[in-house]
Design a protein around this motif. Structure first.
Motif, PDB file in Angstrom:
ATOM      1  N   GLN A 134       4.743 -15.704  -7.438  1.00 56.41           N
ATOM      2  CA  GLN A 134       4.974 -16.483  -9.050  1.00 56.41           C
ATOM      3  C   GLN A 134       5.978 -16.712  -8.905  1.00 56.41           C
ATOM      4  O   GLN A 134       6.817 -17.767  -9.390  1.00 56.41           O
ATOM      5  CB  GLN A 134       3.898 -16.258  -9.862  1.00 56.41           C
ATOM      6  N   LEU A 135       7.064 -15.288  -9.699  1.00 58.66           N
ATOM      7  CA  LEU A 135       8.486 -14.877  -9.820  1.00 58.66           C
ATOM      8  C   LEU A 135       9.290 -15.902  -8.406  1.00 58.66           C
ATOM      9  O   LEU A 135       9.858 -16.564  -8.603  1.00 58.66           O
ATOM     10  CB  LEU A 135       8.568 -13.546  -9.884  1.00 58.66           C
ATOM     11  N   LEU A 136       8.504 -15.751  -8.108  1.00 53.59           N
ATOM     12  CA  LEU A 136       9.910 -16.089  -5.979  1.00 53.59           C
ATOM     13  C   LEU A 136       9.629 -17.711  -6.172  1.00 53.59           C
ATOM     14  O   LEU A 136      10.194 -18.608  -6.002  1.00 53.59           O
ATOM     15  CB  LEU A 136       9.113 -15.665  -4.717  1.00 53.59           C
ATOM     16  N   ARG A 137       8.227 -18.027  -6.174  1.00 54.99           N
ATOM     17  CA  ARG A 137       7.986 -19.221  -6.512  1.00 54.99           C
ATOM     18  C   ARG A 137       8.553 -20.012  -7.260  1.00 54.99           C
ATOM     19  O   ARG A 137       9.139 -21.346  -7.609  1.00 54.99           O
ATOM     20  CB  ARG A 137       6.593 -20.228  -6.313  1.00 54.99           C
ATOM     21  N   GLU A 138       8.438 -19.886  -8.398  1.00 62.38           N
ATOM     22  CA  GLU A 138       9.464 -20.488  -9.795  1.00 62.38           C
ATOM     23  C   GLU A 138      10.811 -19.922  -9.495  1.00 62.38           C
ATOM     24  O   GLU A 138      11.681 -20.799  -9.918  1.00 62.38           O
ATOM     25  CB  GLU A 138       8.952 -19.156 -11.473  1.00 62.38           C
ATOM     26  N   GLY A 139      11.845 -19.266  -8.607  1.00 57.13           N
ATOM     27  CA  GLY A 139      13.143 -18.828  -8.675  1.00 57.13           C
ATOM     28  C   GLY A 139      13.055 -19.989  -7.843  1.00 57.13           C
ATOM     29  O   GLY A 139      14.333 -20.498  -7.753  1.00 57.13           O
ATOM     30  N   GLN A 162       0.524  -1.509   0.125  1.00 59.88           N
ATOM     31  CA  GLN A 162       0.283  -0.162   0.151  1.00 59.88           C
ATOM     32  C   GLN A 162       0.610   1.344  -0.260  1.00 59.88           C
ATOM     33  O   GLN A 162       0.522   2.285  -0.632  1.00 59.88           O
ATOM     34  CB  GLN A 162      -0.740  -0.313   1.597  1.00 59.88           C
ATOM     35  N   PHE A 163       1.957   1.460   0.853  1.00 62.73           N
ATOM     36  CA  PHE A 163       2.934   2.480   0.879  1.00 62.73           C
ATOM     37  C   PHE A 163       3.332   3.078  -0.673  1.00 62.73           C
ATOM     38  O   PHE A 163       2.968   3.777  -1.068  1.00 62.73           O
ATOM     39  CB  PHE A 163       3.619   2.292   1.967  1.00 62.73           C
ATOM     40  N   SER A 204       0.290  -2.980  -6.790  1.00 65.58           N
ATOM     41  CA  SER A 204      -1.832  -3.534  -7.026  1.00 65.58           C
ATOM     42  C   SER A 204      -1.480  -5.079  -6.266  1.00 65.58           C
ATOM     43  O   SER A 204      -0.377  -5.724  -6.491  1.00 65.58           O
ATOM     44  CB  SER A 204      -1.728  -3.429  -8.365  1.00 65.58           C
ATOM     45  N   GLU A 205      -2.558  -5.434  -6.257  1.00 62.42           N
ATOM     46  CA  GLU A 205      -2.478  -6.729  -6.193  1.00 62.42           C
ATOM     47  C   GLU A 205      -2.165  -7.783  -7.008  1.00 62.42           C
ATOM     48  O   GLU A 205      -1.580  -9.011  -7.037  1.00 62.42           O
ATOM     49  CB  GLU A 205      -4.320  -7.430  -5.879  1.00 62.42           C
ATOM     50  N   GLU A 206      -2.241  -7.459  -8.051  1.00 60.97           N
ATOM     51  CA  GLU A 206      -1.724  -8.087  -9.513  1.00 60.97           C
ATOM     52  C   GLU A 206      -0.307  -8.018  -9.539  1.00 60.97           C
ATOM     53  O   GLU A 206       0.301  -9.166 -10.010  1.00 60.97           O
ATOM     54  CB  GLU A 206      -2.269  -7.391 -10.959  1.00 60.97           C
ATOM     55  N   GLU A 207      -0.039  -7.003  -9.028  1.00 66.32           N
ATOM     56  CA  GLU A 207       1.777  -6.728  -8.878  1.00 66.32           C
ATOM     57  C   GLU A 207       2.460  -7.443  -7.622  1.00 66.32           C
ATOM     58  O   GLU A 207       3.694  -8.324  -8.083  1.00 66.32           O
ATOM     59  CB  GLU A 207       2.490  -5.792  -9.144  1.00 66.32           C
ATOM     60  N   LEU A 208       1.350  -8.059  -7.035  1.00 69.80           N
ATOM     61  CA  LEU A 208       2.549  -8.590  -5.884  1.00 69.80           C
ATOM     62  C   LEU A 208       1.480  -9.801  -6.521  1.00 69.80           C
ATOM     63  O   LEU A 208       2.628 -10.979  -5.896  1.00 69.80           O
ATOM     64  CB  LEU A 208       0.915  -8.508  -4.637  1.00 69.80           C
ATOM     65  N   GLY A 209       0.486 -10.980  -6.628  1.00 71.13           N
ATOM     66  CA  GLY A 209       0.274 -12.137  -7.110  1.00 71.13           C
ATOM     67  C   GLY A 209       1.982 -12.402  -8.465  1.00 71.13           C
ATOM     68  O   GLY A 209       2.532 -13.576  -8.321  1.00 71.13           O
TER      69      GLY A 209
END
Length: 125
Positions: free
Chosen positions: A118-123, A104-105, A109-114
């Motif tokens: 996903q990138l973290l999990r793929e890594g 929020q700070f 967006s929620e999309e960007e967080l998602g």
């Protein structure tokens, strides 16, 4: 018991031990009632101080993950899987609150967080 210590990890050695033992208990690798290595033998195996190993065991005992019986050793405490799961869910919720506030700070967006998740999990794959 598989414990890997890293000098590159910013966490203290005793905390690295405790974290890995917690994970092994929660995942069922270490079973309820299972005898753990003695503090001295684990210290010798990991090539660290007995004091460091004792601190990790003390923390795990204080949190209820293990129990120590005088002259018998330390064992994985009897806790229900649901209790452990609930504890971890609370920790996840705390982290998610922090992530939400940070996002929020900076207007994420929620999309960007998602996508970040996903990138973290793929890594990790």
């Amino acid at each position: 018991m598989d414990i890997i210590l890293s000098n590159a990890n910013p966490d203290p050695i005793y905390e690295q031990i405790a974290q890995q033992m917690r994970a092994q208990i929660v995942s069922g690798i270490l079973k309820e009632g299972e005898l753990l290595p003695s503090i001295r033998s684990l210290a010798k195996e990991l090539r660290i101080s007995v004091i460091t190993t004792k601190r990790a065991y003390d923390e795990l005992e204080r949190e209820g993950y293990i129990q120590t019986i005088a002259a018998k050793g330390s064992y994985v405490a009897t806790r229900s899987h649901e209790q452990l799961k609930e504890e971890y869910l609370r920790k996840i919720e705390e982290h998610m609150r922090s992530i939400h506030l940070l996002a929020q700070f900076i207007g994420l967006s929620e999309e960007e967080l998602g996508m970040m998740y996903q990138l973290l999990r793929e890594g990790e794959s």
